[in-house]
Design a protein around this motif. Structure first.
Motif, mmCIF file in Angstrom:
data_model
loop_
_atom_site.group_PDB
_atom_site.id
_atom_site.type_symbol
_atom_site.label_atom_id
_atom_site.label_comp_id
_atom_site.label_asym_id
_atom_site.label_seq_id
_atom_site.Cartn_x
_atom_site.Cartn_y
_atom_site.Cartn_z
ATOM 1 N N SER A 75 39.770 37.179 40.480
ATOM 2 C CA SER A 75 38.877 36.592 41.475
ATOM 3 C C SER A 75 37.535 37.307 41.413
ATOM 4 C CB SER A 75 39.471 36.736 42.870
ATOM 5 O OG SER A 75 38.572 36.212 43.821
ATOM 6 N N THR A 76 36.468 36.530 41.335
ATOM 7 C CA THR A 76 35.116 37.094 41.372
ATOM 8 C C THR A 76 34.362 36.579 42.593
ATOM 9 O OG1 THR A 76 34.289 35.345 39.907
ATOM 10 C CG2 THR A 76 34.996 37.400 38.856
ATOM 11 N N PHE A 77 35.129 36.140 43.595
ATOM 12 C CA PHE A 77 34.585 35.588 44.831
ATOM 13 C C PHE A 77 35.561 35.951 45.947
ATOM 14 C CE2 PHE A 77 33.401 32.088 47.751
ATOM 15 C CZ PHE A 77 32.023 32.154 47.664
ATOM 16 N N ALA A 78 35.090 36.058 47.158
ATOM 17 C CA ALA A 78 35.949 36.438 48.281
ATOM 18 C C ALA A 78 36.898 35.304 48.684
ATOM 19 C CB ALA A 78 35.109 36.846 49.483
ATOM 20 N N ASP A 79 38.156 35.655 48.888
ATOM 21 C CA ASP A 79 39.178 34.752 49.433
ATOM 22 C C ASP A 79 39.392 33.478 48.617
ATOM 23 O OD1 ASP A 79 39.568 36.605 51.465
ATOM 24 O OD2 ASP A 79 38.186 35.591 52.830
ATOM 25 N N VAL A 80 39.466 33.607 47.292
ATOM 26 C CA VAL A 80 39.828 32.466 46.450
ATOM 27 C C VAL A 80 41.266 32.085 46.798
ATOM 28 C CG1 VAL A 80 40.246 31.697 44.082
ATOM 29 C CG2 VAL A 80 38.211 33.059 44.613
ATOM 30 N N VAL A 81 41.496 30.829 47.119
ATOM 31 C CA VAL A 81 42.781 30.370 47.655
ATOM 32 C C VAL A 81 43.943 30.665 46.713
ATOM 33 C CG1 VAL A 81 44.092 28.357 48.426
ATOM 34 C CG2 VAL A 81 41.701 28.647 49.121
ATOM 35 N N THR A 82 43.806 30.329 45.442
ATOM 36 C CA THR A 82 44.872 30.598 44.473
ATOM 37 C C THR A 82 44.320 30.521 43.062
ATOM 38 O OG1 THR A 82 47.164 30.101 43.866
ATOM 39 C CG2 THR A 82 45.716 28.212 44.236
ATOM 40 N N ALA A 83 44.929 31.260 42.149
ATOM 41 C CA ALA A 83 44.534 31.178 40.746
ATOM 42 C C ALA A 83 45.070 29.896 40.118
ATOM 43 C CB ALA A 83 45.034 32.400 39.981
ATOM 44 N N CYS A 96 51.495 37.319 32.640
ATOM 45 C CA CYS A 96 50.107 37.182 33.085
ATOM 46 C C CYS A 96 49.754 38.238 34.130
ATOM 47 C CB CYS A 96 49.860 35.784 33.652
ATOM 48 S SG CYS A 96 49.962 34.474 32.413
ATOM 49 N N GLU A 97 48.466 38.465 34.286
ATOM 50 C CA GLU A 97 47.958 39.405 35.284
ATOM 51 C C GLU A 97 47.058 38.658 36.248
ATOM 52 O OE1 GLU A 97 44.772 43.087 35.492
ATOM 53 O OE2 GLU A 97 45.796 42.701 33.594
ATOM 54 N N PHE A 98 47.223 38.936 37.534
ATOM 55 C CA PHE A 98 46.429 38.320 38.591
ATOM 56 C C PHE A 98 45.848 39.430 39.450
ATOM 57 C CE2 PHE A 98 49.836 35.464 37.470
ATOM 58 C CZ PHE A 98 49.233 34.212 37.415
ATOM 59 N N GLY A 99 44.567 39.309 39.802
ATOM 60 C CA GLY A 99 44.020 40.355 40.661
ATOM 61 C C GLY A 99 42.603 40.102 41.116
ATOM 62 N N ASP A 100 42.087 41.134 41.766
ATOM 63 C CA ASP A 100 40.748 41.119 42.344
ATOM 64 C C ASP A 100 39.804 41.832 41.379
ATOM 65 O OD1 ASP A 100 42.328 40.253 44.434
ATOM 66 O OD2 ASP A 100 42.172 42.122 45.551
ATOM 67 N N SER A 101 38.597 41.318 41.211
ATOM 68 C CA SER A 101 37.649 41.974 40.313
ATOM 69 C C SER A 101 36.944 43.140 40.992
ATOM 70 C CB SER A 101 36.623 40.970 39.786
ATOM 71 O OG SER A 101 35.867 40.444 40.855
ATOM 72 N N ALA A 102 36.906 43.159 42.319
ATOM 73 C CA ALA A 102 36.271 44.244 43.072
ATOM 74 C C ALA A 102 36.731 44.136 44.531
ATOM 75 C CB ALA A 102 34.753 44.138 42.985
ATOM 76 N N TYR A 130 52.043 40.427 36.661
ATOM 77 C CA TYR A 130 51.540 41.540 37.458
ATOM 78 C C TYR A 130 50.505 40.992 38.438
ATOM 79 C CZ TYR A 130 49.284 45.979 38.611
ATOM 80 O OH TYR A 130 48.776 47.057 39.283
ATOM 81 N N PHE A 131 50.699 41.274 39.733
ATOM 82 C CA PHE A 131 49.778 40.810 40.767
ATOM 83 C C PHE A 131 49.360 41.998 41.623
ATOM 84 C CE2 PHE A 131 49.255 38.949 45.162
ATOM 85 C CZ PHE A 131 48.038 38.327 44.909
ATOM 86 N N ASP A 135 43.330 43.437 49.333
ATOM 87 C CA ASP A 135 42.622 42.868 50.471
ATOM 88 C C ASP A 135 43.607 42.465 51.563
ATOM 89 O OD1 ASP A 135 41.221 40.554 52.038
ATOM 90 O OD2 ASP A 135 39.623 41.571 50.931
ATOM 91 N N ALA A 136 43.276 42.744 52.808
ATOM 92 C CA ALA A 136 44.166 42.437 53.935
ATOM 93 C C ALA A 136 44.381 40.937 54.128
ATOM 94 C CB ALA A 136 43.612 43.046 55.222
ATOM 95 N N ALA A 137 43.515 40.098 53.587
ATOM 96 C CA ALA A 137 43.660 38.647 53.743
ATOM 97 C C ALA A 137 44.671 38.052 52.757
ATOM 98 C CB ALA A 137 42.304 37.968 53.552
ATOM 99 N N THR A 138 45.100 38.829 51.762
ATOM 100 C CA THR A 138 46.011 38.323 50.741
ATOM 101 C C THR A 138 47.322 37.857 51.360
ATOM 102 O OG1 THR A 138 45.034 39.770 49.095
ATOM 103 C CG2 THR A 138 47.210 38.899 48.603
ATOM 104 N N LEU A 139 47.789 36.673 50.934
ATOM 105 C CA LEU A 139 49.006 36.082 51.479
ATOM 106 C C LEU A 139 50.242 36.418 50.651
ATOM 107 C CD1 LEU A 139 47.552 32.595 52.396
ATOM 108 C CD2 LEU A 139 47.909 34.565 53.899
ATOM 109 N N GLY A 140 50.111 36.454 49.331
ATOM 110 C CA GLY A 140 51.264 36.773 48.500
ATOM 111 C C GLY A 140 51.125 36.291 47.080
#
Length: 169
Positions: A75-83, A96-102, A130-131, A135-140
């Motif tokens: 994710s390179t944007f805040a609160d992207v709903v899903t990959a 695959c790897e899933f994560g936050d860029s910053a 790997y996920f 961020d506290a907003a992350t759902l799962g």
């Protein structure tokens, strides 16, 4: 994907180090039965799909028996709903790897089965992924809206500060 033929199980190979940046919903639309997306490389040199400029930036899977292997989704944007937005059965995501860029540029979920019809995402396989999202907003890692049969979810590493739904909901 445009040259792929449905039901022939064509494979799209993504080169090591390749990067795609998605700016909208269905930035990549996997809509042909059986297409396999395979990334080459290891670690951070694997092909990367950046999800940014909109919370709706996503890869959609709308045909049966699609597979995604050895790719990175950041994710390179805040609160992207899903990959990956999923509305079809027989989906496989492996290695695959899933994560936050910053900090605050986060995914709310890695994979989301969005259909409210029971069975729409039957036979899903999520293996060895790997996920990481702090961020506290992350759902799962995997979110679904209806009943799913024959799901295989194994050997995934899921790390995060999840909001309310937990790792797999």
């Amino acid at each position: 994907h445009d040259a792929a033929v449905a039901s022939r199980y064509d494979t799209i190979i993504c080169k090591q180090g390749h990067t795609e940046t998605l700016a909208a919903a269905a930035g990549i639309a996997l809509s042909k039965i059986g297409v396999q997306l395979v990334g080459l490389g290891t670690g951070a040199s694997r092909p990367t799909i950046n999800l940014g400029t909109a919370t709706t930036a996503t890869v959609t899977v709308t045909a049966a028996n699609i597979g995604i292997y050895n790719m990175r989704f950041l994710s390179t944007f805040a609160d992207v709903v899903t990959a990956i937005g999923l509305t079809a059965a027989g989906f496989t995501c492996e290695g695959c790897e899933f994560g936050d860029s910053a900090v605050d540029l986060n995914l709310l979920s890695a994979i989301k089965a969005t259909s409210t019809s029971d069975g729409n995402a039957n036979n899903i396989r999520l293996v060895g992924n790997y996920f990481l999202s702090q961020d506290a907003a992350t759902l799962g890692f995997f979110i679904h809206a209806a009943d799913i049969l024959k799901a295989v979810i194994e050997d995934n590493v899921i790390v995060g500060a999840f909001a309310t739904t937990g790792n797999i909901s």
